[in-house]
Scaffold this active site. Sequence first.
Site, PDB file in Angstrom:
ATOM      1  CD  GLU A 259      -2.995  -1.097   0.373  1.00 15.66           C
ATOM      2  OE1 GLU A 259      -3.133  -0.079  -0.328  1.00 15.66           O
ATOM      3  OE2 GLU A 259      -3.752  -2.074   0.289  1.00 15.66           O
ATOM      4  CB  CYS A 293      -1.690   7.007   1.116  1.00 17.09           C
ATOM      5  SG  CYS A 293      -3.010   6.072   1.890  1.00 17.09           S
TER       6      CYS A 293
HETATM    7  P1  NAP Z   1       8.166   5.190   4.771  1.00 14.41           P
HETATM    8  O1  NAP Z   1       9.306   6.095   5.002  1.00 14.41           O
HETATM    9  O2  NAP Z   1       8.133   4.412   3.511  1.00 14.41           O
HETATM   10  O3  NAP Z   1       8.137   4.205   6.036  1.00 14.41           O
HETATM   11  C1  NAP Z   1       7.110   3.275   6.232  1.00 14.41           C
HETATM   12  C2  NAP Z   1       7.617   2.161   7.127  1.00 14.41           C
HETATM   13  O4  NAP Z   1       8.650   1.449   6.450  1.00 14.41           O
HETATM   14  C3  NAP Z   1       8.237   2.655   8.435  1.00 14.41           C
HETATM   15  O5  NAP Z   1       7.944   1.709   9.438  1.00 14.41           O
HETATM   16  C4  NAP Z   1       9.728   2.659   8.096  1.00 14.41           C
HETATM   17  O6  NAP Z   1      10.569   2.610   9.209  1.00 14.41           O
HETATM   18  C5  NAP Z   1       9.816   1.398   7.258  1.00 14.41           C
HETATM   19  N1  NAP Z   1      10.998   1.334   6.385  1.00 14.41           N
HETATM   20  C6  NAP Z   1      11.691   2.337   5.814  1.00 14.41           C
HETATM   21  N2  NAP Z   1      12.700   1.834   5.079  1.00 14.41           N
HETATM   22  C7  NAP Z   1      12.650   0.492   5.188  1.00 14.41           C
HETATM   23  C8  NAP Z   1      13.411  -0.580   4.658  1.00 14.41           C
HETATM   24  N3  NAP Z   1      14.451  -0.382   3.836  1.00 14.41           N
HETATM   25  N4  NAP Z   1      13.055  -1.838   4.982  1.00 14.41           N
HETATM   26  C9  NAP Z   1      12.013  -2.072   5.793  1.00 14.41           C
HETATM   27  N5  NAP Z   1      11.243  -1.101   6.333  1.00 14.41           N
HETATM   28  C10 NAP Z   1      11.557   0.172   6.023  1.00 14.41           C
HETATM   29  O7  NAP Z   1       6.775   5.947   4.832  1.00 14.41           O
HETATM   30  P2  NAP Z   1       6.253   6.951   5.966  1.00 14.41           P
HETATM   31  O8  NAP Z   1       6.939   8.249   5.780  1.00 14.41           O
HETATM   32  O9  NAP Z   1       6.271   6.304   7.296  1.00 14.41           O
HETATM   33  O10 NAP Z   1       4.710   7.058   5.550  1.00 14.41           O
HETATM   34  C11 NAP Z   1       4.263   7.907   4.565  1.00 14.41           C
HETATM   35  C12 NAP Z   1       4.057   7.167   3.250  1.00 14.41           C
HETATM   36  O11 NAP Z   1       3.152   6.091   3.445  1.00 14.41           O
HETATM   37  C13 NAP Z   1       3.410   8.042   2.206  1.00 14.41           C
HETATM   38  O12 NAP Z   1       4.038   7.838   0.972  1.00 14.41           O
HETATM   39  C14 NAP Z   1       1.974   7.552   2.161  1.00 14.41           C
HETATM   40  O13 NAP Z   1       1.317   7.799   0.954  1.00 14.41           O
HETATM   41  C15 NAP Z   1       2.157   6.110   2.437  1.00 14.41           C
HETATM   42  N6  NAP Z   1       0.902   5.509   2.950  1.00 14.41           N
HETATM   43  C16 NAP Z   1       0.211   4.687   2.119  1.00 14.41           C
HETATM   44  C17 NAP Z   1      -0.999   4.145   2.559  1.00 14.41           C
HETATM   45  C18 NAP Z   1      -1.786   3.228   1.659  1.00 14.41           C
HETATM   46  O14 NAP Z   1      -2.619   2.514   2.174  1.00 14.41           O
HETATM   47  N7  NAP Z   1      -1.559   3.227   0.345  1.00 14.41           N
HETATM   48  C19 NAP Z   1      -1.474   4.420   3.841  1.00 14.41           C
HETATM   49  C20 NAP Z   1      -0.726   5.266   4.667  1.00 14.41           C
HETATM   50  C21 NAP Z   1       0.475   5.794   4.193  1.00 14.41           C
HETATM   51  P3  NAP Z   1      11.708   3.766   9.365  1.00 14.41           P
HETATM   52  O15 NAP Z   1      10.971   5.045   9.466  1.00 14.41           O
HETATM   53  O16 NAP Z   1      12.472   3.375  10.565  1.00 14.41           O
HETATM   54  O17 NAP Z   1      12.574   3.764   8.158  1.00 14.41           O
END
Ligand code: NAP
Length: 486
Positions: A259, A293
């Site tokens: 997602e 998102c």
């Molecule tokens: P993110 O930076 O991609 O991080 C999401 C999760 O992934 C965090 O727990 C993060 O932990 C972890 N993560 C980061 N790098 C990783 C890696 N290499 N391996 C494994 N895990 C890793 O996103 P965010 O800033 O938290 O959230 C915002 C994003 O989420 C936006 O793009 C939004 O659109 C999207 N989102 C999508 C939906 C949907 O249903 N489509 C819903 C909500 C949010 P760390 O922070 O420790 O790196």
Amino acid sequence: MTAPTTVDEVSAGLPSGLLIDGRWERVDETFPVVDPATEKPIARVADASVAHGLRALDSIVDAAPGWAATTFRERAELLRRAFDALTARREEFARLIATEMGKPLEEARGEVDYGAEFLRWYAEEVSRPEGDYRRSPDGGSRILVSRRPIGPCLLITPWNFPLAMATRKVAAALAAGCTAILKPAPQTPLTSLRFAQLLLDAGLPAGVLNVVTTMDAPAVCGALLADGRIRKVSFTGSTAVGRLLIAQCGPQVVRPSMELGGNAPFIVDEDADLDRAVEGAMIAKMRNMGQACTAANRFLVHRRVADEFGRRLAERMRDLTVGHGLDPLSQVGPMIDGAACDKLAGLVRDAVDHGARLLTGGSPLPGPGTFFEPTVLTDVSPGSRMFADEIFGPVAGVTCFDDLDEAVAVANDTEYGLVAYLYSGNTEKALRTAERLDVGMVALNRALVSNAAAPFGGIKQSGLGREGGREGINDYLDLQYVAIDA
Ligand code: NAP
């Protein structure tokens, strides 16, 4: 029980270790969790190493056969007890979410309701497993199709909906008979930790769900995916990280559910009910301060109504009260951190440099707290960065179009395909237009698509698979077919 009201009360008594095999395990290394409205630490949680992650994996692998063997009724009843407990503790969870993530209390209550629905929905779904019995066309055999749990899962969640993103994955995985490691975002781990304790209290056996908090997600999750025993990863977060994880799934052929990000168009046609469209715009843009998102990212408004729409939207945005999520008057909380504010200020500057007019807002507010003014710009050039990137904040950019074909072309001109909003006075035209929008979800004359009973998800680079609805459990199940000579 009276719900806590101050930040200290909200964070008192929280589990802070790693949940491995039904026990909270203290770890020497910890990291702080910060209230974004004050920028002060509110708790410290365990910072897991790769070795901790692998022990959590051993534990969910050991627990997997026992959990897969539970009856559908047992799983349904456990999820239902968890739903009842979460609903009874709505206010406590809402205050925790408002404190660690920043959203206003009323919205946090909405997240608890939405998050709890996944527990109830999957408690109901799991009792109705699908199967199939067929005859082969040549009459030579019978075909028996059944479903089985895919196996141990890794569930990775973002900070913006700390409860709902966890329940959406955990409820489906548990219902399907899978064990899992939950890896919450480091900005907002407290809600997941408390939710895990709630599941234990509801009777979840040891090792069925472990929670691993870490500041080194790439190393810990990378080791888990390389190990070979994780059979599925479900990730909600940015498209950039999603791409990395999909690549890491390759060597061990792990099934990914993704997602990812969005770039939602919000289309207002000339015959739309403008009152309804402005009301919808406020919700689609400002839910979670725009940090969703599904947030409306590009307002595409018919030229005949664009000025009035922009003026009315700016009036509504100017009237909003900004403040700490726990303040009952607050309608707009802080951004998750200072970097988010800097990014928004850069997007506004870029849009103005490309000819946009600022109707209200445009700047970060003085601290403490990482707040940004609710902002509206008109005449935004489609070439501006805010139309290509996820804005992820309380900034609305409006541009106009002359006919719907043009609006659809602009709407589809993005690598994302999560959701589109369409306001129109003509249902048939709206339905035909919806079919031409390259997205997984369309909201017609309404501003919300999130619903536990609906298949949530995107196409193109917004993701793979669906969460919620009848479809959501399938991502956690494998098909098995038995051929019978008969
Ligand atoms: P993110 O930076 O991609 O991080 C999401 C999760 O992934 C965090 O727990 C993060 O932990 C972890 N993560 C980061 N790098 C990783 C890696 N290499 N391996 C494994 N895990 C890793 O996103 P965010 O800033 O938290 O959230 C915002 C994003 O989420 C936006 O793009 C939004 O659109 C999207 N989102 C999508 C939906 C949907 O249903 N489509 C819903 C909500 C949010 P760390 O922070 O420790 O790196």
